[in-house]
Design a protein around this motif. Structure first.
Motif, PDB file in Angstrom:
ATOM      1  N   ASP A   8       0.652  -1.612   0.025  1.00 24.00           N
ATOM      2  CA  ASP A   8      -0.458  -0.458   0.116  1.00 24.00           C
ATOM      3  C   ASP A   8       0.625   1.236   0.219  1.00 24.00           C
ATOM      4  OD1 ASP A   8       1.460   0.218   2.582  1.00 24.00           O
ATOM      5  OD2 ASP A   8      -0.449   0.271   3.387  1.00 24.00           O
ATOM      6  N   TYR A   9       1.691   1.064  -0.410  1.00 21.06           N
ATOM      7  CA  TYR A   9       3.043   2.311  -0.175  1.00 21.06           C
ATOM      8  C   TYR A   9       2.506   3.434  -1.264  1.00 21.06           C
ATOM      9  CZ  TYR A   9       7.550   5.162  -1.042  1.00 21.06           C
ATOM     10  OH  TYR A   9       8.203   6.371  -0.698  1.00 21.06           O
ATOM     11  N   GLN A  10       2.105   4.195  -1.173  1.00 18.83           N
ATOM     12  CA  GLN A  10       2.255   5.462  -1.645  1.00 18.83           C
ATOM     13  C   GLN A  10       3.531   6.613  -1.494  1.00 18.83           C
ATOM     14  OE1 GLN A  10      -0.192   6.388  -4.923  1.00 18.83           O
ATOM     15  NE2 GLN A  10       0.373   3.999  -4.409  1.00 18.83           N
ATOM     16  N   PRO A  11       4.751   6.775  -2.857  1.00 19.79           N
ATOM     17  CA  PRO A  11       5.232   7.554  -2.308  1.00 19.79           C
ATOM     18  C   PRO A  11       4.530   9.131  -1.728  1.00 19.79           C
ATOM     19  CG  PRO A  11       5.486   7.267  -4.499  1.00 19.79           C
ATOM     20  CD  PRO A  11       4.329   6.681  -3.872  1.00 19.79           C
ATOM     21  N   SER A  12       5.436   9.792  -0.738  1.00 17.83           N
ATOM     22  CA  SER A  12       4.790  11.047  -0.500  1.00 17.83           C
ATOM     23  C   SER A  12       6.015  11.908  -0.516  1.00 17.83           C
ATOM     24  CB  SER A  12       4.710  10.727   0.756  1.00 17.83           C
ATOM     25  OG  SER A  12       4.368  11.659   1.659  1.00 17.83           O
ATOM     26  N   GLU A  13       5.558  13.164  -0.392  1.00 16.86           N
ATOM     27  CA  GLU A  13       6.335  14.744  -0.970  1.00 16.86           C
ATOM     28  C   GLU A  13       7.053  14.844   0.876  1.00 16.86           C
ATOM     29  OE1 GLU A  13       6.708  16.907  -3.033  1.00 16.86           O
ATOM     30  OE2 GLU A  13       5.010  15.988  -3.605  1.00 16.86           O
ATOM     31  N   ASP A  14       6.038  13.989   2.329  1.00 20.25           N
ATOM     32  CA  ASP A  14       7.053  14.099   3.612  1.00 20.25           C
ATOM     33  C   ASP A  14       8.441  13.199   3.859  1.00 20.25           C
ATOM     34  OD1 ASP A  14       4.409  15.418   3.912  1.00 20.25           O
ATOM     35  OD2 ASP A  14       3.746  13.837   4.808  1.00 20.25           O
ATOM     36  N   GLU A  15       8.550  13.373   3.003  1.00 20.80           N
ATOM     37  CA  GLU A  15      10.254  11.695   2.533  1.00 20.80           C
ATOM     38  C   GLU A  15      10.926  12.701   1.588  1.00 20.80           C
ATOM     39  OE1 GLU A  15       9.106   7.959   1.488  1.00 20.80           O
ATOM     40  OE2 GLU A  15       7.907   8.180   0.665  1.00 20.80           O
ATOM     41  N   PRO A  16      12.019  11.723   2.491  1.00 16.06           N
ATOM     42  CA  PRO A  16      13.190  13.106   1.124  1.00 16.06           C
ATOM     43  C   PRO A  16      12.963  12.411  -0.368  1.00 16.06           C
ATOM     44  CG  PRO A  16      14.451  11.660   2.992  1.00 16.06           C
ATOM     45  CD  PRO A  16      12.345  11.771   2.755  1.00 16.06           C
ATOM     46  N   PHE A  17      13.181  13.443  -1.429  1.00 10.72           N
ATOM     47  CA  PHE A  17      12.365  12.733  -2.670  1.00 10.72           C
ATOM     48  C   PHE A  17      13.600  11.847  -3.043  1.00 10.72           C
ATOM     49  CE2 PHE A  17      13.040  14.226  -7.442  1.00 10.72           C
ATOM     50  CZ  PHE A  17      11.615  13.637  -7.214  1.00 10.72           C
ATOM     51  N   MET A  18      12.869  10.726  -3.841  1.00 15.12           N
ATOM     52  CA  MET A  18      14.061   9.821  -4.062  1.00 15.12           C
ATOM     53  C   MET A  18      14.730   9.165  -3.271  1.00 15.12           C
ATOM     54  SD  MET A  18      12.700   9.230  -7.450  1.00 15.12           S
ATOM     55  CE  MET A  18      11.178   9.342  -7.750  1.00 15.12           C
ATOM     56  N   ASN A  19      14.155   8.970  -2.793  1.00 13.90           N
ATOM     57  CA  ASN A  19      14.882   7.579  -1.930  1.00 13.90           C
ATOM     58  C   ASN A  19      14.949   6.493  -2.076  1.00 13.90           C
ATOM     59  OD1 ASN A  19      12.455   7.025  -1.347  1.00 13.90           O
ATOM     60  ND2 ASN A  19      11.958   9.060   0.118  1.00 13.90           N
ATOM     61  N   SER A  20      15.368   5.782  -1.801  1.00 12.08           N
ATOM     62  CA  SER A  20      15.370   4.008  -2.029  1.00 12.08           C
ATOM     63  C   SER A  20      13.624   3.702  -2.402  1.00 12.08           C
ATOM     64  CB  SER A  20      15.989   3.404  -1.527  1.00 12.08           C
ATOM     65  OG  SER A  20      15.922   3.090  -0.276  1.00 12.08           O
ATOM     66  N   ARG A  21      13.353   3.506  -1.601  1.00 15.27           N
ATOM     67  CA  ARG A  21      11.172   2.789  -1.519  1.00 15.27           C
ATOM     68  C   ARG A  21      10.954   3.916  -2.658  1.00 15.27           C
ATOM     69  NH1 ARG A  21       8.885   3.253   4.618  1.00 15.27           N
ATOM     70  NH2 ARG A  21       7.406   3.438   3.135  1.00 15.27           N
ATOM     71  N   GLN A  22      11.040   5.792  -2.557  1.00 12.54           N
ATOM     72  CA  GLN A  22      10.297   5.983  -3.719  1.00 12.54           C
ATOM     73  C   GLN A  22      11.240   5.074  -5.251  1.00 12.54           C
ATOM     74  OE1 GLN A  22      10.857  10.251  -3.598  1.00 12.54           O
ATOM     75  NE2 GLN A  22       9.034  10.548  -1.991  1.00 12.54           N
ATOM     76  N   GLN A  23      12.550   5.112  -4.736  1.00 14.53           N
ATOM     77  CA  GLN A  23      13.271   4.527  -6.348  1.00 14.53           C
ATOM     78  C   GLN A  23      12.337   3.061  -6.480  1.00 14.53           C
ATOM     79  OE1 GLN A  23      17.222   4.414  -6.045  1.00 14.53           O
ATOM     80  NE2 GLN A  23      17.213   6.773  -6.058  1.00 14.53           N
ATOM     81  N   GLU A  24      12.596   2.327  -5.729  1.00 14.61           N
ATOM     82  CA  GLU A  24      12.605   1.183  -5.799  1.00 14.61           C
ATOM     83  C   GLU A  24      10.660   1.149  -6.090  1.00 14.61           C
ATOM     84  OE1 GLU A  24      12.967  -2.708  -6.474  1.00 14.61           O
ATOM     85  OE2 GLU A  24      13.835  -1.591  -6.031  1.00 14.61           O
ATOM     86  N   TYR A  25       9.449   1.890  -5.899  1.00 15.22           N
ATOM     87  CA  TYR A  25       8.492   2.210  -6.418  1.00 15.22           C
ATOM     88  C   TYR A  25       8.169   2.567  -7.336  1.00 15.22           C
ATOM     89  CZ  TYR A  25       3.758   4.268  -6.077  1.00 15.22           C
ATOM     90  OH  TYR A  25       2.244   4.759  -7.200  1.00 15.22           O
ATOM     91  N   PHE A  26       9.145   2.949  -8.063  1.00 11.97           N
ATOM     92  CA  PHE A  26       8.717   3.508  -9.280  1.00 11.97           C
ATOM     93  C   PHE A  26       9.486   2.775 -10.062  1.00 11.97           C
ATOM     94  CE2 PHE A  26       8.313   7.882  -7.537  1.00 11.97           C
ATOM     95  CZ  PHE A  26       7.049   7.946  -8.415  1.00 11.97           C
ATOM     96  N   ARG A  27      10.448   2.158 -10.197  1.00 11.08           N
ATOM     97  CA  ARG A  27      10.776   1.008 -10.496  1.00 11.08           C
ATOM     98  C   ARG A  27      10.030  -0.467 -11.427  1.00 11.08           C
ATOM     99  NH1 ARG A  27      15.835  -0.270 -11.725  1.00 11.08           N
ATOM    100  NH2 ARG A  27      16.608   1.463  -9.673  1.00 11.08           N
TER     101      ARG A  27
END
Length: 138
Positions: A8-27
Motif C-alpha cells: 500500500d506504499y505511496q510516495p509522499s512529499e513528506d519523505e526525501p525525494f527519490m529515496n530508495s523506497r521511491q526508487q523501488e516503487y517507480f522501478r
C-alpha cells in the motif's frame, strides 16, 4: 540494492525525494507497465496469426483490415513507449530518475505517478509545448 516496499506504499512529499523506497516503487511500476505491454504485444501477434482466414465478404474484409491496421498502429506506439520505459529504468539506475532533464529540478511525485516516463517538470513541459506551438504557428 533491493528495498522492500509495502503493497500500500505511496510516495509522499513528506519523505526525501527519490529515496530508495521511491526508487523501488517507480522501478516496480515501470517494470509492471513494461511487462503488461509486452504481454499485450504477444497476444496481438498470436491473434494476427490466427486471423489469417480470408473474409469472403468485401465489407467484412475491409473491416478486418481496418481493425488490424489500428491494432498495429497501437502496438507501434507501445513499442516506442517500451523505449521510454527502458530509458526511465536506466535513469533510475544512474540516479537521474525523477529530475527534469532541462532544469535539474525534481519532477513532482504527482506527475511521475501519472506519467512515470516523464523527463520534464510540468513547468518545463509547458514551456516546451508553448515553444513547439509557436514554431508550428509560424
Amino acid at each position: 540494492m533491493n528495498v522492500q516496499i509495502p503493497e500500500d506504499y505511496q510516495p509522499s512529499e513528506d519523505e526525501p525525494f527519490m529515496n530508495s523506497r521511491q526508487q523501488e516503487y517507480f522501478r516496480a511500476k515501470l517494470m509492471k507497465w513494461r511487462n503488461e505491454i509486452l504481454a499485450d504485444a504477444s497476444q496481438t501477434i498470436l491473434s494476427l496469426q490466427e486471423e489469417t482466414v480470408k473474409e469472403p465478404d468485401i465489407a467484412d474484409r475491409a473491416s478486418t483490415e481496418s481493425e488490424r491496421t489500428l491494432e498495429l498502429r497501437t502496438r507501434d506506439r507501445q513499442r516506442k513507449l517500451i523505449g521510454k520505459i527502458d530509458a526511465a529504468l536506466r535513469r533510475l539506475d544512474e540516479g537521474q530518475y525523477g529530475y527534469c532533464v532541462e532544469t535539474g529540478e525534481p519532477i513532482s511525485l504527482k506527475r511521475l505517478e501519472a506519467r512515470p516516463v516523464a523527463t520534464l517538470s510540468l513547468e518545463a513541459q509547458e514551456r516546451h509545448e508553448r515553444r513547439e506551438k509557436s514554431y508550428r504557428d509560424d
